[in-house]
Design an enzyme around this catalytic site. Structure first.
Site, mmCIF file in Angstrom:
data_model
loop_
_atom_site.group_PDB
_atom_site.id
_atom_site.type_symbol
_atom_site.label_atom_id
_atom_site.label_comp_id
_atom_site.label_asym_id
_atom_site.label_seq_id
_atom_site.Cartn_x
_atom_site.Cartn_y
_atom_site.Cartn_z
ATOM 1 N N SER A 26 0.793 -1.231 0.000
ATOM 2 C CA SER A 26 0.000 0.000 0.000
ATOM 3 C C SER A 26 0.824 1.279 0.000
ATOM 4 C CB SER A 26 -0.935 0.011 1.203
ATOM 5 O OG SER A 26 -0.185 0.038 2.393
ATOM 6 N N HIS B 44 -5.389 -4.056 -1.350
ATOM 7 C CA HIS B 44 -5.239 -2.911 -2.258
ATOM 8 C C HIS B 44 -5.389 -3.300 -3.721
ATOM 9 C CE1 HIS B 44 -4.370 0.097 0.763
ATOM 10 N NE2 HIS B 44 -3.784 -0.899 1.417
ATOM 11 N N LYS C 204 -12.208 -0.617 0.978
ATOM 12 C CA LYS C 204 -11.414 0.253 0.115
ATOM 13 C C LYS C 204 -12.095 0.335 -1.257
ATOM 14 C CE LYS C 204 -7.575 -0.062 3.230
ATOM 15 N NZ LYS C 204 -6.421 -0.802 3.737
#
Ligand SMILES: *Cc1c(COP(=O)(O)O)cnc(C)c1O
Length: 406
Positions: free
Chosen positions: A187, A215, A246
């Site tokens: 990340s 991610h 996310k």
């Protein structure tokens, strides 16, 4: 001991080091992401440039509709742990959606990605007799905590270094249980693990693999299954872990794996058993987001275009950023005070919100601004961002790259 003095001194030390964290108090506007209103010391309109809601799915009408419908149908909370009346049909549907996304028999939900790593790694490494965990040096705090909690023996291999991983695997008896824990997209640097080669080593040394795709899910692969999907490797991984918070824009975490592995974690993980399930509306929103991104690649394509545009414009003014094959653009500052100063100025003077990334999130000396362009940033947003950075770089006398000869 004077407890209050202790707290105060510790916080003063953080401030002196430039590592004291201040949260921007922002109110996001539905339908206008990445726009928000600042409600703290600084007030006014703000453009968010550091969100992990990478595709703007937290604002997507399909996701909001699903959440409204589930809220109206099922009410607010799940009402308990999954064991005690907290399992709703929305949870069952979401787990089926996740198992399908990763081509696995099963999936298991947790209250966050952090909890999924902590609970799944803690349980697997803790309950498999004599298990050794081989952990990438840059793994996320949630994986590190889970491994520590398991009390299993741990070997840390150099980040993305296959030779070091192999040397450590080879030093262990072949029959001893092993678990290789790593991420796909890291990340903070945005680099990507050599997943296929790690799987080859896992086969050779009879190890399980645990891949954090937090991610990458939603963002890579034809259906948003992550880097492992893009590279055709999902079936080679023992466990794929992800977040719903996310790119999927909602909240929650999960693992996807064989039916027996998921059932094992479901049956033995304290961090699964003893905590209230996510609200049905959250599960419904996440399922809608996943379903949408399985069928639609336009958000992923637009995001990659935006990322390329921002990189090219940073290059054109010589602002150094870490080259990597992902959507994460780390702009290096290398000093915690300057990093915070630039971030404060961006917010106060330019209405640009980019959180400073300082120690302990990244090593000292590598403080940075982490820019995450999304499909909903416009050309004008990019021009404004680049203009602001150009002025601040001059003001802070930060180094620039030599510009390529024209
Ligand atoms: C954010 C993050 C997590 C935790 O996920 P949450 O859903 O935010 O708890 C896990 N792993 C990595 C690599 C992360 O960056």
């Amino acid at each position: 001991m004077n407890y209050e003095t202790f707290f105060e001194t510790a916080l003063d030390d953080l401030r002196a080091q430039g590592n004291y964290r201040v949260f921007a108090d922002l109110e996001r506007h539905r339908g206008a992401f990445p726009r928000a209103t600042a409600r703290g010391e600084t007030t006014g309109d703000v453009t968010i440039w550091c969100s992990n809601d990478y595709l703007g799915m937290g604002q997507h009408p399909t996701v909001l509709d699903a959440m409204h419908t589930a809220l109206d149908r099922c009410g607010a909370g799940a009402g308990g742990t999954r064991n005690i009346s907290g399992t709703t049909h929305e949870h069952v549907l979401l787990e089926a959606e996740l198992a399908d996304l990763h081509g696995k028999e099963s999936a298991l939900l947790f209250t966050s990605g952090y909890v999924s790593n902590w609970a799944a790694l803690g349980t697997l490494a803790g309950k498999i007799p004599e298990c050794v965990v081989l952990s990438d040096a840059l793994n996320h705090a949630s994986m590190i905590e889970g491994i520590r909690h398991s009390k299993a023996e741990r070997m840390i291999w150099k980040h993305n270094d296959l030779a070091d991983l192999e040397a450590k695997l080879a030093s262990l008896p072949l029959e001893r249980p092993k678990l290789i824990a790593f991420e796909s997209v890291y990340s903070m640097d945005g680099d990507i693990a050599p997943i296929a080669q790690i799987c080859d080593l896992a086969d050779k040394y009879n190890a399980m693999t645990y891949l954090d795709e937090v991610h990458a899910v939603g963002l890579y692969g034809p259906r948003g299954g992550g880097i492992a999907e893009r590279e055709g490797l999902m079936d080679r991984l023992t466990v794929i872990e992800g977040t719903l918070g996310k790119a999927f824009g909602v909240m929650g975490g999960y693992i996807a794996a064989s039916a027996d592995l998921c059932d094992f974690v479901r049956s033995f993980a304290s961090g699964f058993i003893f905590t209230t399930a996510i609200p049905p509306a959250v599960a419904a929103g996440a399922a809608a987001s996943i379903r949408h991104l399985k069928a639609s690649s336009s958000e992923r394509e637009a995001q990659q275009e935006r990322v390329a545009q921002v990189r090219a414009q940073l290059d054109s003014i010589g602002i150094p950023h870490v080259e990597n094959p992902s959507h994460i653009i780390p702009v290096m500052v290398g000093d915690p005070h300057k990093c915070k100063f630039i971030s404060d100025k961006l917010l106060q003077d330019y209405g640009v919100y980019i959180q400073p990334i300082n120690y302990p999130t990244v090593p000292k000396g590598t403080e940075r601004l982490r820019i995450t362009p999304s499909p909903v940033h416009s050309d004008a947003d990019i021009a404004h961002l680049i203009g602001a950075l150009e002025e601040l770089w001059a003001q802070c006398q930060l180094a620039r790259m030599p510009l390529a000869a024209q």
